[in-house]
Design a protein around this motif. Structure first.
Motif, PDB file in Angstrom:
ATOM      1  N   ARG A  40       1.396 -10.928  -4.161  1.00  0.00           N
ATOM      2  CA  ARG A  40       1.202 -10.449  -2.797  1.00  0.00           C
ATOM      3  C   ARG A  40       2.482 -10.567  -1.981  1.00  0.00           C
ATOM      4  NH1 ARG A  40       0.265 -10.520   2.343  1.00  0.00           N
ATOM      5  NH2 ARG A  40      -1.626  -9.536   3.209  1.00  0.00           N
ATOM      6  N   GLY A  41       3.227 -11.659  -2.183  1.00  0.00           N
ATOM      7  CA  GLY A  41       4.475 -11.834  -1.450  1.00  0.00           C
ATOM      8  C   GLY A  41       5.483 -10.742  -1.753  1.00  0.00           C
ATOM      9  N   THR A  42       5.594 -10.372  -3.027  1.00  0.00           N
ATOM     10  CA  THR A  42       6.521  -9.298  -3.392  1.00  0.00           C
ATOM     11  C   THR A  42       6.046  -7.959  -2.836  1.00  0.00           C
ATOM     12  OG1 THR A  42       7.202 -10.443  -5.409  1.00  0.00           O
ATOM     13  CG2 THR A  42       7.605  -8.079  -5.304  1.00  0.00           C
ATOM     14  N   GLN A  43       4.731  -7.700  -2.910  1.00  0.00           N
ATOM     15  CA  GLN A  43       4.223  -6.431  -2.400  1.00  0.00           C
ATOM     16  C   GLN A  43       4.385  -6.343  -0.887  1.00  0.00           C
ATOM     17  OE1 GLN A  43       3.218  -3.766  -4.329  1.00  0.00           O
ATOM     18  NE2 GLN A  43       3.440  -2.747  -2.343  1.00  0.00           N
ATOM     19  N   ALA A  44       4.217  -7.453  -0.178  1.00  0.00           N
ATOM     20  CA  ALA A  44       4.441  -7.456   1.268  1.00  0.00           C
ATOM     21  C   ALA A  44       5.894  -7.099   1.571  1.00  0.00           C
ATOM     22  CB  ALA A  44       4.093  -8.822   1.854  1.00  0.00           C
ATOM     23  N   MET A  45       6.797  -7.569   0.743  1.00  0.00           N
ATOM     24  CA  MET A  45       8.213  -7.241   0.904  1.00  0.00           C
ATOM     25  C   MET A  45       8.448  -5.757   0.647  1.00  0.00           C
ATOM     26  SD  MET A  45      11.348  -9.193  -0.943  1.00  0.00           S
ATOM     27  CE  MET A  45      13.029  -8.586  -0.788  1.00  0.00           C
TER      28      MET A  45
END
Length: 322
Positions: free
Chosen positions: A306-311
């Motif tokens: 999720r953190g990478t996709q938010a980025m």
């Protein structure tokens, strides 16, 4: 306990890499494949002769002899089939990106927690000893204070028929390979970006084919180049005030080249560690099995995805000037 696996879809990547990895991994067994193509199934039966073939995905999910499924479907299908597999009582390892928006991963996290099953994105590099060693060096202060990160991952694929070049299937260079350079930076440092400072994207037929992106993190800056229209190149470099860590073949170890960790030290000193034998796909499957069997924390939980996709979401927003 041997974890019994099924694969949803006979993709080339599953046939060449993940299928053989599941078959070879300790305490895992590849037992079933779902595909309507008898011709594609032959490629899997070549290394797994006893493979059971289902003609559709729902039939595989209904198979009581399957504990876990691997999903290599087009990107836009990942969320729906991960949810269906969890509802069917199967653990799930899904190819990256597991979703096309961070908010969709919230649905997967909720379903994972509701079912008590393991659902994860197949981010194999965090299981490779090259990356584990590099992170250990960084955390131990081998390069002093981290100041900057440089990442490159490019290849040339102009084939209009390839799903990576189809917007309706979730194609684009960022979804395919930007997820590596961005996610690896986050995982290595344990930091999230404070701001996307530059995002210059070139599009063809609705998909990004060149992405020049910069960001500011707490205490350091980062810059990445990703393209699906350039000569194949890949490297990750972490530069500090007392040295630098460079990873060769960081994303396709033993395919692009030998996986090495180079520690660049003062006065042009250089220490090199090599990892010629490790197969991160097999290591990923074995880690997944241990997590299911023994409750061992998985190296890349959905929260990391999720953190990478938010980025990635923030990069697209910045590029559009929203």
């Amino acid at each position: 306990m041997t974890l019994r696996w099924g694969i949803l879809g006979a993709s080339n990547f599953a046939r060449a890499f993940m299928g053989p990895a599941i078959h070879a991994a300790r305490q895992s067994a590849l037992v079933a494949l779902a595909t309507s193509s008898a011709k594609k199934a032959i490629g899997f039966s070549a290394f797994c002769p006893d493979l059971r073939v289902h003609s559709d995905y729902d039939a595989l999910l209904s198979d009581p002899d399957i504990d876990a499924v691997y999903i290599p479907l087009p990107n836009t299908l990942h969320v729906d089939w991960t949810l269906k597999a969890l509802d069917a009582g199967k653990h799930v390892l899904c190819e990256k990106p597991i979703a096309m928006a961070a908010s969709d991963i919230d649905r997967l996290i909720a379903k994972r927690d509701e079912t008590g099953l393991l659902a994860a994105e197949a981010y194999m590099i965090v299981h490779h000893p090259q990356w584990l060693r590099a992170r250990e060096m960084l955390r131990d202060g081998a390069i002093g204070r981290l100041a900057h990160v440089e990442g490159t991952f490019t290849y040339n694929n102009p084939d209009a028929a390839n799903i990576r070049n189809k917007a309706e299937m979730g194609g684009g260079g960022i979804a395919d390979i930007g997820v590596y350079t961005y996610g690896a930076t986050r995982w290595m440092t344990g930091q999230e970006p404070e701001a996307i400072t530059h995002a210059d994207l070139t599009y063809e037929n609705g998909v990004d084919v060149v992405a020049r992106v910069s960001a500011r993190f707490p205490g350091f800056t980062a810059q990445w180049m990703n393209s699906t229209r350039m000569h194949p190149m890949q490297q990750m470099t972490f530069i500090g005030d007392a040295g630098a860590i460079r990873l060769t073949a960081p994303f396709n170890a033993n395919v692009y080249g030998e996986a090495r960790v180079e520690l660049h030290q003062p006065d042009l000193g250089l220490r090199v560690e090599r990892f010629p034998a490790a197969n991160h796909y097999i290591l990923q499957v074995e880690a997944f099995s241990r997590s299911v069997r023994d409750g061992e924390p998985f190296g890349w939980p959905l929260e990391q995805a999720r953190g990478t996709q938010a980025m990635i979401d923030a990069i697209h927003t910045h590029a559009k000037g929203v």
